[in-house]
Structure formats: C-alpha cells, structure tokens
Design a protein around this motif. Structure first.
Motif, PDB file in Angstrom:
ATOM      1  N   ALA A  32       2.375  34.200  81.143  1.00  0.00           N
ATOM      2  CA  ALA A  32       1.867  32.981  81.624  1.00  0.00           C
ATOM      3  C   ALA A  32       2.023  31.818  80.907  1.00  0.00           C
ATOM      4  CB  ALA A  32       0.227  33.160  81.810  1.00  0.00           C
ATOM      5  N   ASN A  33       1.921  31.915  79.590  1.00  0.00           N
ATOM      6  CA  ASN A  33       2.523  30.839  78.756  1.00  0.00           C
ATOM      7  C   ASN A  33       4.030  30.466  78.664  1.00  0.00           C
ATOM      8  OD1 ASN A  33      -0.020  30.666  77.477  1.00  0.00           O
ATOM      9  ND2 ASN A  33       0.293  31.910  75.906  1.00  0.00           N
ATOM     10  N   ALA A  34       4.711  31.651  78.821  1.00  0.00           N
ATOM     11  CA  ALA A  34       6.200  31.727  78.887  1.00  0.00           C
ATOM     12  C   ALA A  34       6.734  30.638  80.159  1.00  0.00           C
ATOM     13  CB  ALA A  34       6.852  33.005  78.832  1.00  0.00           C
ATOM     14  N   VAL A  71       8.896  27.406  79.567  1.00  0.00           N
ATOM     15  CA  VAL A  71      10.207  27.465  80.235  1.00  0.00           C
ATOM     16  C   VAL A  71      10.242  26.399  81.358  1.00  0.00           C
ATOM     17  CG1 VAL A  71      11.795  28.830  81.690  1.00  0.00           C
ATOM     18  CG2 VAL A  71      10.714  29.835  80.059  1.00  0.00           C
ATOM     19  N   ALA A  72       9.237  25.750  81.828  1.00  0.00           N
ATOM     20  CA  ALA A  72       9.395  24.941  82.902  1.00  0.00           C
ATOM     21  C   ALA A  72       9.613  23.496  82.225  1.00  0.00           C
ATOM     22  CB  ALA A  72       8.181  24.971  83.700  1.00  0.00           C
ATOM     23  N   ALA A  73       8.887  23.420  81.053  1.00  0.00           N
ATOM     24  CA  ALA A  73       8.909  22.321  80.373  1.00  0.00           C
ATOM     25  C   ALA A  73      10.446  22.294  79.119  1.00  0.00           C
ATOM     26  CB  ALA A  73       7.671  22.189  79.268  1.00  0.00           C
ATOM     27  N   ALA A  74      10.748  23.501  78.816  1.00  0.00           N
ATOM     28  CA  ALA A  74      11.937  23.342  77.958  1.00  0.00           C
ATOM     29  C   ALA A  74      12.877  24.556  78.290  1.00  0.00           C
ATOM     30  CB  ALA A  74      11.480  23.471  76.664  1.00  0.00           C
ATOM     31  N   LEU A  96      13.007  31.963  74.593  1.00  0.00           N
ATOM     32  CA  LEU A  96      12.876  32.528  73.111  1.00  0.00           C
ATOM     33  C   LEU A  96      11.645  32.147  72.468  1.00  0.00           C
ATOM     34  CD1 LEU A  96      14.338  33.746  70.747  1.00  0.00           C
ATOM     35  CD2 LEU A  96      15.251  31.729  70.404  1.00  0.00           C
ATOM     36  N   SER A  97      11.098  30.825  72.711  1.00  0.00           N
ATOM     37  CA  SER A  97      10.223  30.182  71.932  1.00  0.00           C
ATOM     38  C   SER A  97       8.959  30.915  72.457  1.00  0.00           C
ATOM     39  CB  SER A  97       9.859  28.946  72.047  1.00  0.00           C
ATOM     40  OG  SER A  97      11.192  28.089  71.468  1.00  0.00           O
ATOM     41  N   SER A  98       8.705  31.326  73.779  1.00  0.00           N
ATOM     42  CA  SER A  98       7.486  31.939  74.318  1.00  0.00           C
ATOM     43  C   SER A  98       7.025  33.215  73.731  1.00  0.00           C
ATOM     44  CB  SER A  98       7.782  31.948  75.865  1.00  0.00           C
ATOM     45  OG  SER A  98       8.130  30.875  76.375  1.00  0.00           O
ATOM     46  N   TYR A  99       7.961  33.963  73.252  1.00  0.00           N
ATOM     47  CA  TYR A  99       7.459  35.130  72.850  1.00  0.00           C
ATOM     48  C   TYR A  99       7.522  35.406  71.471  1.00  0.00           C
ATOM     49  CZ  TYR A  99       7.719  36.326  77.731  1.00  0.00           C
ATOM     50  OH  TYR A  99       7.361  36.287  79.229  1.00  0.00           O
TER      51      TYR A  99
END
Length: 97
Positions: free
Chosen positions: A12-14, A18-21, A27-30
């Motif tokens: 959910a955070n990803a 991903v929508a913002a960046a 990569l950053s999400s996980y």
C-alpha cells in the motif's frame, strides 16, 4: 516504532510512493521490509526528535536538485537542530559533499 511485518502494508505504501516518484519509488518502498522481523530489541534506540541539544554547530548539506533527498528535508533538518547550519549545493544529482 516498529516496521510493519505485513507485506500488504508495504504494498500500500509502495503504491503511493511509486505514484509520487515513479523512477525510484519501487526500490525505496521496500527498503524497510528487510527490518520487519529483526530479532533483536534495542533498548538504547533513540526515538526522540533529533534536536542536537547542546552540540556545537551541526552542518547540514542539501542539494537543490537531489533526486533522492528533497532540499526541503535538509531545510527541515537544519531548522530542527538547536545549532543547525544549512549549506546549499546548487546542482543536480544525489549526494552533496
């Protein structure tokens, strides 16, 4: 704070990240998922605001066109430190030194 162990939370955070960046979001999400089941508690872990109370001047370096760490983060960090001083790098790319 603890890192959620449920992968669905990270998914959910990803989606938001991903929508913002789109370029770096996945990569950053996980990155924190690897810490979800860290087995060792740390009773000395600092959880308060990083204000640097009593420290000599603390230099915070921020690049205006850093694709990974927005300049606003550097401004916020410097403002939040009791003795923070912001050095601004005008230029592109991640990392300032």
């Amino acid at each position: 704070r603890t890192v959620p162990a449920d992968p669905a939370v990270h998914d959910a955070n990803a989606a938001e990240i991903v929508a913002a960046a789109p370029r770096f979001g996945t990569l950053s999400s996980y990155l924190m998922l690897t810490c979800a089941s860290w087995p060792v508690p740390n009773p000395d872990r600092f959880e308060g605001p990083p204000d640097g109370a009593g420290a000599p001047p603390i230099l915070v370096v921020g690049g205006r066109e850093d694709s990974q760490t927005p300049y606003a983060w550097a401004e916020t960090m410097a403002d939040g430190l009791e003795s923070g001083v912001l050095l601004t790098r005008e230029g592109y790319g991640h990392g300032s030194y």
